[in-house]
Scaffold this motif. Structure first.
Motif, PDB file in Angstrom:
ATOM      1  N   THR A 153     -82.004  87.613 -43.753  1.00  0.00           N
ATOM      2  CA  THR A 153     -82.156  88.259 -42.431  1.00  0.00           C
ATOM      3  C   THR A 153     -81.171  89.412 -42.337  1.00  0.00           C
ATOM      4  O   THR A 153     -79.984  89.266 -42.595  1.00  0.00           O
ATOM      5  N   TYR A 154     -81.732  90.578 -42.006  1.00  0.00           N
ATOM      6  CA  TYR A 154     -80.887  91.777 -41.900  1.00  0.00           C
ATOM      7  C   TYR A 154     -80.897  92.254 -40.450  1.00  0.00           C
ATOM      8  O   TYR A 154     -81.958  92.333 -39.818  1.00  0.00           O
ATOM      9  N   LYS A 155     -79.727  92.578 -39.966  1.00  0.00           N
ATOM     10  CA  LYS A 155     -79.641  93.202 -38.645  1.00  0.00           C
ATOM     11  C   LYS A 155     -79.293  94.665 -38.873  1.00  0.00           C
ATOM     12  O   LYS A 155     -78.371  94.968 -39.640  1.00  0.00           O
ATOM     13  N   PHE A 156     -80.094  95.562 -38.268  1.00  0.00           N
ATOM     14  CA  PHE A 156     -79.806  96.988 -38.524  1.00  0.00           C
ATOM     15  C   PHE A 156     -79.306  97.653 -37.246  1.00  0.00           C
ATOM     16  O   PHE A 156     -79.658  97.253 -36.122  1.00  0.00           O
ATOM     17  N   HIS A 157     -78.444  98.635 -37.432  1.00  0.00           N
ATOM     18  CA  HIS A 157     -77.976  99.486 -36.323  1.00  0.00           C
ATOM     19  C   HIS A 157     -78.563 100.869 -36.576  1.00  0.00           C
ATOM     20  O   HIS A 157     -78.232 101.507 -37.581  1.00  0.00           O
ATOM     21  N   LEU A 158     -79.435 101.272 -35.679  1.00  0.00           N
ATOM     22  CA  LEU A 158     -80.229 102.485 -35.909  1.00  0.00           C
ATOM     23  C   LEU A 158     -79.672 103.641 -35.080  1.00  0.00           C
ATOM     24  O   LEU A 158     -79.448 103.499 -33.879  1.00  0.00           O
ATOM     25  N   VAL A 173     -82.045  88.392 -31.561  1.00  0.00           N
ATOM     26  CA  VAL A 173     -81.679  88.496 -32.990  1.00  0.00           C
ATOM     27  C   VAL A 173     -81.375  87.078 -33.454  1.00  0.00           C
ATOM     28  O   VAL A 173     -80.703  86.330 -32.727  1.00  0.00           O
ATOM     29  N   PRO A 174     -81.886  86.680 -34.610  1.00  0.00           N
ATOM     30  CA  PRO A 174     -81.640  85.294 -35.077  1.00  0.00           C
ATOM     31  C   PRO A 174     -80.144  85.010 -35.184  1.00  0.00           C
ATOM     32  O   PRO A 174     -79.340  85.908 -35.438  1.00  0.00           O
ATOM     33  N   GLU A 175     -79.802  83.726 -34.977  1.00  0.00           N
ATOM     34  CA  GLU A 175     -78.371  83.393 -34.992  1.00  0.00           C
ATOM     35  C   GLU A 175     -77.797  83.730 -36.370  1.00  0.00           C
ATOM     36  O   GLU A 175     -76.770  84.397 -36.485  1.00  0.00           O
ATOM     37  N   HIS A 176     -78.507  83.298 -37.421  1.00  0.00           N
ATOM     38  CA  HIS A 176     -77.924  83.471 -38.746  1.00  0.00           C
ATOM     39  C   HIS A 176     -78.341  84.823 -39.294  1.00  0.00           C
ATOM     40  O   HIS A 176     -79.527  85.035 -39.606  1.00  0.00           O
ATOM     41  N   VAL A 177     -77.416  85.771 -39.328  1.00  0.00           N
ATOM     42  CA  VAL A 177     -77.728  87.100 -39.895  1.00  0.00           C
ATOM     43  C   VAL A 177     -76.988  87.203 -41.222  1.00  0.00           C
ATOM     44  O   VAL A 177     -75.773  87.044 -41.288  1.00  0.00           O
ATOM     45  N   ASP A 178     -77.752  87.423 -42.272  1.00  0.00           N
ATOM     46  CA  ASP A 178     -77.092  87.474 -43.590  1.00  0.00           C
ATOM     47  C   ASP A 178     -76.266  88.739 -43.732  1.00  0.00           C
ATOM     48  O   ASP A 178     -75.089  88.698 -44.047  1.00  0.00           O
ATOM     49  N   GLU A 179     -76.895  89.872 -43.495  1.00  0.00           N
ATOM     50  CA  GLU A 179     -76.125  91.112 -43.676  1.00  0.00           C
ATOM     51  C   GLU A 179     -76.530  92.113 -42.606  1.00  0.00           C
ATOM     52  O   GLU A 179     -77.602  91.992 -42.004  1.00  0.00           O
ATOM     53  N   GLU A 180     -75.664  93.071 -42.407  1.00  0.00           N
ATOM     54  CA  GLU A 180     -75.980  94.131 -41.440  1.00  0.00           C
ATOM     55  C   GLU A 180     -76.043  95.457 -42.178  1.00  0.00           C
ATOM     56  O   GLU A 180     -75.300  95.679 -43.139  1.00  0.00           O
ATOM     57  N   ILE A 181     -76.902  96.290 -41.765  1.00  0.00           N
ATOM     58  CA  ILE A 181     -77.002  97.630 -42.377  1.00  0.00           C
ATOM     59  C   ILE A 181     -77.010  98.650 -41.249  1.00  0.00           C
ATOM     60  O   ILE A 181     -77.325  98.322 -40.092  1.00  0.00           O
ATOM     61  N   ARG A 182     -76.615  99.856 -41.613  1.00  0.00           N
ATOM     62  CA  ARG A 182     -76.641 100.931 -40.610  1.00  0.00           C
ATOM     63  C   ARG A 182     -77.624 101.988 -41.097  1.00  0.00           C
ATOM     64  O   ARG A 182     -77.602 102.350 -42.288  1.00  0.00           O
ATOM     65  N   ILE A 183     -78.479 102.426 -40.225  1.00  0.00           N
ATOM     66  CA  ILE A 183     -79.514 103.409 -40.608  1.00  0.00           C
ATOM     67  C   ILE A 183     -79.287 104.645 -39.745  1.00  0.00           C
ATOM     68  O   ILE A 183     -79.199 104.533 -38.515  1.00  0.00           O
ATOM     69  N   VAL A 184     -79.160 105.782 -40.380  1.00  0.00           N
ATOM     70  CA  VAL A 184     -78.997 107.033 -39.616  1.00  0.00           C
ATOM     71  C   VAL A 184     -80.134 107.965 -40.006  1.00  0.00           C
ATOM     72  O   VAL A 184     -80.349 108.229 -41.204  1.00  0.00           O
ATOM     73  N   GLY A 185     -80.884 108.400 -39.017  1.00  0.00           N
ATOM     74  CA  GLY A 185     -81.981 109.326 -39.293  1.00  0.00           C
ATOM     75  C   GLY A 185     -81.462 110.750 -39.261  1.00  0.00           C
ATOM     76  O   GLY A 185     -80.731 111.145 -38.346  1.00  0.00           O
TER      77      GLY A 185
END
Lengths: 242, 192, 180, 572
Positions: free
Chosen positions: A143-148, A96-108
């Motif tokens: 850059t977005y990091k997601f938690h799926l 994952v890139p060092e600089h992450v602007d925001e994180e989002i959570r995705i729930v299916g």
């Protein structure tokens, strides 16, 4: 390679397309070479043109050297493909890139995606999070990091334009990242059989510019969004992401 | 209709009698079936340490008795094969019935053990440890029943001195069922 | 090498000549050895030492299995092909273990974690340590209702080491189990 | 009934004491490997037709979403899911495996190794009966309340394990029971094939004298046997999850859906080689006979088949690159997947090498055999895209994957089977199949097949993902060109299905009124052509002795351009 069929819209889309291009070139070469030789033999050795066949055991070097050399060449091509594929895989899935602007959570869920945006404060898990169904609002070139996760069965979070795909496994929380590079709205289909509504389970991702995003934030939260000017707000406190 | 044995059954290009060769291949496929189930159990068992408390409720005494019973019945099975080798059909049938006795004892002990556990609420849906416990022991129990019926059928032929080589085949199958239990016993009962 | 060995002609084992006749006592001795090993494998774990338990329980299980295979199943005089075939099947199962363990046997890995498994483990401890308290007044009566059933998905995706709460779920979580 | 031992050579078929069997005994409860082979063939083809009808229904829905399908009616999501799931299940387990392994295996193995039957005739009959019961059970699962199972042929839990999610409380367990029974049938059949080849070979038939199709079917049976075990255990666990409510694959209760995926694909990948190898064997037989040429490097073909089989146990997780496995494992499986493409490539090159210096007669079986190589090469190369982890991120579960595995499965289960049927039909029924109609059927199958799946490569690359009931729900996929190519693909399917009618008419017509065929119509070397056609109950008048390899064609200095295996070498 696929840009002419489906436009690239994320930072690593080009890299994945290159892997596909290399496989297409190498594989394509061997495919057409083999097909050509096959059709050539079928044409050349028709019964009318060669009534008597040769008796070749195929163990003598004179004949099977053709097989061995082409064989080693195929192995060499495999190694080239392997290197490019592994690099793309590492870049997309294992880092994952060092600089992450925001994180989002995705729930299916069974038959809809639930996107938890960090809200104006830029941090996930704060009361001002915005939880939206089937609509993911992101800012271009961030850059977005997601938690799926999945709430019931297997789903698969897929954005074809980003060349991104990751199954949502119930009981697991899988991390990944993407950086949209083209503004616009794209499909977010579910590409893992998840029951009756699998075919209608399609979200949309809205890749917006800064101000469009701010307008959306305001409409979503009803207050003026105090988003830092250059949008590089303090890194969201990732909860022990490894 | 009297089945006329084709010549194929009497050829043995590899030197191993056809019946025994088929039995080894059957055991090969059984290894993968039990292997798949036990490996899945082992992975879960290693991951979830607290299962040790659940495993604490298994009755090691019953497990040990059953291991003893199966080992003894394996002895009878090999003695039956020994008798069959000496063309003594009656003795072979006698030992086969002792082995079947061992199988029935095993099932009785297992039945008692299970009823006690289920009465205490450890049903197959209690939790995943018990699900694995009943699935693995249950699949093994089915194989014990299959082995016992096969031995009963073979013992009738033995009394008339026919098909004595089948005693060895059913003996090999029985030893395999015993070996599966030899691995099941520590996995389910001892890993506390 | 394709001599038509006739299976009906009395038992010809694979070595081609009549099987070496062991007296009955030979098998009884092996049986006795197996019993001794059984007793050891039961006694070992009682001493409580983790490593000793592993060695006695599982080590001896492997030894017993090999003894039964070699002497009772006469694999020691069987053609080598049978050993290799059985070993190959065993290797297939080991191969399955090697490929699967990284996912199924761990709580987390590179860029993924199993929050539900952490919760399940905690709930399981509570359900069963609670079970121990029951020990006192009733022969380990275990209330199967208190089975650990951790609804996943809408749980807070927290891991053992610290978590963050995120509320406000747009969607009601589908009831994951048979209504239990 | 102790049978007296007798030397094999003196044995003759009539020694069987032919008492006339009633129709039931002769055909329904027969233990003759040829009758059981044909029973498997007919049941397999019947199920294949069912699978094809399912594909007709959902392909029409794909091309004309929302419209009622002529001859079927409106396709609801539930029906669509059922059709897709059972199309996959039927075509692999109830069409490809029975026809390729059981039908050709049962019919050919005893004949080609010079024997009168399988070593266990009654076990052979039992395996067919279990297979028939499993087919009936699967079809019955369509008619229970809520219909058949709709969770994809891979039946991933928790969708497959919880009726709340899959809405088919009866269909799912019945589907699973049918698949498990089918595994039992093929385990019994497999043991029969392996033991028959190992023990019941004709005297003098050494390892390298065994025809390639027999080798391939037995290697396939060994692969199947070694890989199906964990899935049978998995099926038991899933069945308990579905019916008793245990939590093997339910994360809330400690289970893990990925455990099932590994259990399934550990079997899944060797399974596709289980189906590929017999097809390669059939093509090897047909190729050598109509090219009048020795198989190029027989040992290479054999050992690459074994190598493919062994390697197929190390590659399974390339089906799960993006399914949540640990990304680090994906690198290992990428390496092994690219490694397994090596022996298959070598085998294909060797088959092409066989045509060098040949004297090719383009009869119908040969056309199908060459078409198999041509199409399978495309299938093989497109597999590299999916085996390489980097590219699979995008291609997983898109129509690209679907087009890839149809480019491997259709040549295997359709084109190679037609090659086998047209080649061995004279042996099975004593009559030729009409060759001109055969060629019409060939071109009517091979060309539309490409018309179906080349466009699906394109739509797959454009982002069409699998098992989607209606692509118009996704704005990006409602593009004109994609809609056109989906219709083009469906129309090609209709053309291909139409041409299959020619095959069935030709097949059943020639069975009774085709041109009479001698014992060895194609001048081939292998043992089955020594027996009369159709071979009587005991196959051979005198059981043949093997003197040479099966592919001694165009031997310089030999009187004719073929040298049957059972002809003793002339005294020089």
């Amino acid at each position: 390679m696929l840009n002419w069929i489906i436009l690239e819209a994320s930072s690593y889309a080009a890299q994945i397309d290159n892997v596909i291009l290399i496989i297409a070139l190498l594989g394509g070469f061997w495919l057409f070479a083999a097909e050509f030789v096959l059709f050539y033999f079928v044409a050349k050795y028709r019964r009318s043109r060669s009534p008597k066949a040769l008796h070749i055991t195929g163990y003598d070097h004179e004949h099977n050297k053709w097989i061995h050399w082409s064989h080693y060449a195929v192995i060499a091509c495999d190694i080239v493909i392997l290197v490019f594929a592994a690099r793309a895989w590492y870049h997309v899935k294992q880092s994952v890139p060092e600089h992450v602007d925001e994180e989002i959570r995705i729930v299916g869920h069974q038959w809809a995606w639930e996107f938890v945006h960090p809200g104006p404060d830029g941090k996930l898990g704060t009361p001002d999070d915005i939880d939206v169904v089937d609509e993911l609002h992101v800012v271009v070139n961030k850059t977005y990091k997601f938690h799926l996760e999945s709430a019931d069965v297997l789903h698969s979070f897929s954005i074809p334009r980003f060349r991104l795909k990751q199954d949502a496994v119930p009981g697991r929380e899988i991390d990944g990242w993407f950086t949209p590079t083209v503004a616009g709205t794209f499909d977010v289909p579910c590409s893992q059989m998840c029951g009756l509504g699998h075919g209608i389970m399609g979200g949309r991702i809205f890749v917006e510019t800064e101000d469009e995003h701010r307008k959306w934030l305001e409409s979503a939260t009803g207050k003026t969004a105090a988003i830092p000017a250059n949008g590089t707000g303090k890194l969201a406190s990732t909860q022990g992401g490894n | 209709m009297a089945m006329v044995q084709p010549i194929a059954t009497r050829r043995s290009a590899t030197g191993i009698p056809t019946g025994k060769l088929a039995m080894w291949w059957l055991l090969g496929s059984e290894i993968t079936i039990f292997g798949g189930l036990l490996v899945s159990y082992i992975m879960m068992r290693i991951m979830y340490a607290p299962w040790a408390e659940a495993a604490a409720h298994t009755n090691t005494l019953a497990g040990s008795i059953n291991t003893f019973v199966l080992l003894t019945s394996s002895l009878f099975a090999v003695l039956a094969h020994h008798a069959a080798e000496q063309k003594n059909g009656k003795l072979a049938a006698f030992y086969l019935w002792l082995t079947i006795g061992g199988a029935l004892t095993f099932l009785v002990v297992k039945g008692l053990e299970w009823t006690n556990e289920i009465r205490h609420g450890f049903t197959i849906t209690a939790n995943s440890f018990w699900s694995f416990y009943y699935t693995a022991a249950g699949l093994h129990g089915l194989h014990v029943i299959a082995g016992a019926t096969a031995m009963a059928i073979v013992s009738f032929d033995c009394l008339r001195g026919k098909n004595l080589q089948r005693v060895e085949l059913v003996g090999i199958y029985w030893h395999f069922v015993d070996i599966v239990w030899i691995f099941l016993f520590p996995l389910l009962y001892i890993a506390k | 090498m394709s001599q038509a060995a006739d299976a009906h002609h009395g038992h010809l084992n694979s070595a081609g000549e009549h099987g070496p006749h062991h007296p009955v006592s030979y098998y009884v001795k092996i049986w006795a050895l197996l019993l001794v090993l059984l007793v050891i494998s039961i006694a070992g774990p009682m001493l409580g030492n983790k490593v000793l338990t592993l060695v006695t329980a599982f080590g001896i299980a492997v030894v017993k299995a090999l003894i039964v295979a070699a002497f009772f199943m006469h694999l020691n005089i069987e053609k080598k092909f049978v050993w290799y075939m059985l070993l190959a099947m065993l290797l297939a199962v080991v191969m399955f273990f090697l490929g699967t363990a990284a996912d199924v046997m761990k709580y987390d890995g590179s860029h993924w974690t199993k929050p539900t498994s952490y919760l399940y483990t905690e709930e399981f401890k509570k359900a069963f340590s609670g079970g121990e308290e029951h020990e006192g007044h009733d022969a380990d009566e275990f209330d199967s209702k208190a089975l650990p059933n951790v609804p996943y998905g809408e749980t807070e995706s927290h891991k053992a080491q610290g978590s963050h709460k995120s509320e406000g779920h747009g969607l009601p979580a589908a009831e994951p189990r048979h209504g239990t | 009934m102790t049978t007296h031992a007798s030397a094999d050579h003196a044995h003759s078929a009539d020694d069987h004491g032919h008492h006339e069997l009633s129709f039931i005994q002769k055909y329904v409860f027969s233990t003759d490997h040829k009758v059981i082979g044909l029973q498997y063939f007919m049941t397999g083809v019947l199920m294949g037709v069912l699978g094809a009808l399912a594909s007709y229904v959902f392909r029409m829905q794909m091309a004309f979403p929302g419209h009622a399908v002529p001859g079927f009616g409106l396709v609801t999501p539930q029906i669509y899911n059922q059709m897709v799931t059972n199309h996959g299940t039927i075509m692999i387990f109830w069409f490809a495996m029975p026809v390729l392994i059981a039908a050709f295996g049962n019919y050919l193995i005893p004949l080609m190794i010079g024997c009168d039957d399988m070593v266990f005739p009654r076990l052979n009959r039992l395996s067919y009966q279990i297979f028939l019961f499993s087919a009936v059970l699967l079809i019955a699962s369509f008619f229970v309340p809520n219909g058949g199972f709709g969770g994809a042929w891979t039946s991933y839990p928790p969708l497959a394990s919880n009726p709340i999610y899959n809405q088919t409380p009866y269909g799912a367990p019945m589907w699973l029971a049918a698949v498990a029974l089918e595994f039992v049938a093929f385990l019994l059949g497999g043991i029969n094939f392996i033991t028959t080849l190992m023990n019941a070979r004709a005297p003098g038939m050494k390892m390298y004298d065994i025809p390639m199709v027999v080798w391939m079917i037995v290697i396939a049976s060994i692969l199947f046997m070694a890989s199906v075990g964990p899935l049978i255990a998995g099926a038991a666990m899933l069945f308990f999850d579905q019916t008793l409510g245990t939590g093997f694959f339910d994360p809330a209760r400690g289970g893990d859906p990925l455990l099932w995926e590994h259990l399934f694909w550990f079997f899944g990948h060797p399974e596709v080689y289980v189906v590929l190898l017999p097809a390669m064997g059939i093509v090897a037989e047909v190729l050598t006979v109509f090219a009048r040429k020795k198989l190029f490097a027989y040992r290479t073909v054999l050992w690459t088949a074994v190598a493919t089989g062994v390697l197929s146990f190390f590659v399974w997780a390339h089906h799960q690159f993006v399914a949540g496995i640990d990304p680090r494992m994906a690198n290992i499986f990428t390496v092994t997947t690219l490694l397994i493409s090596v022996p298959i490539t070598e085998m294909s090159f060797v088959y092409i090498g066989t045509l060098y210096g040949a004297s090719i007669q383009l009869s119908t079986p040969m056309l199908f055999a060459i078409a198999f190589i041509v199409e399978f090469l495309i299938g093989g190369v497109t597999g590299i895209f999916l085996g390489a982890s980097g590219a699979d991120i995008y291609f997983h579960d898109t129509y690209f994957v679907l087009a890839h595995f149809h480019y491997t499965f259709v040549p295997i289960a359709v084109i190679a089977v037609f090659a086998g049927v047209y080649y061995w039909f004279p042996k099975m029924f004593g009559r030729y199949m009409n060759d001109t109609w055969g060629r019409i059927h060939f071109w009517g199958t091979a060309v539309p097949f490409n018309g179906i799946f080349i466009p699906l490569f394109y739509t797959g690359m454009a982002g069409d993902h699998r098992r989607t009931f209606n692509h118009l729900n996704f704005p990006d996929l409602a593009r004109g060109d994609l809609i056109f190519w989906r219709e083009f693909s469906t129309v090609s399917l209709l053309i291909m299905l139409a041409f299959q009618v020619i095959f069935f008419v030709n097949f059943f017509y020639s069975m009774f009124r085709g041109k009479k065929a001698p014992a060895n119509p194609w001048n081939a070397n292998t043992f089955e052509w020594v027996a009369a056609s159709p071979p009587p109950h005991g196959n051979f008048v005198t059981l043949p002795h093997c003197y040479r390899g099966p592919y001694e064609y165009s031997v310089p200095g030999h009187s004719s351009d073929f040298w049957p295996q059972n002809e003793p070498a002339p005294k020089t």
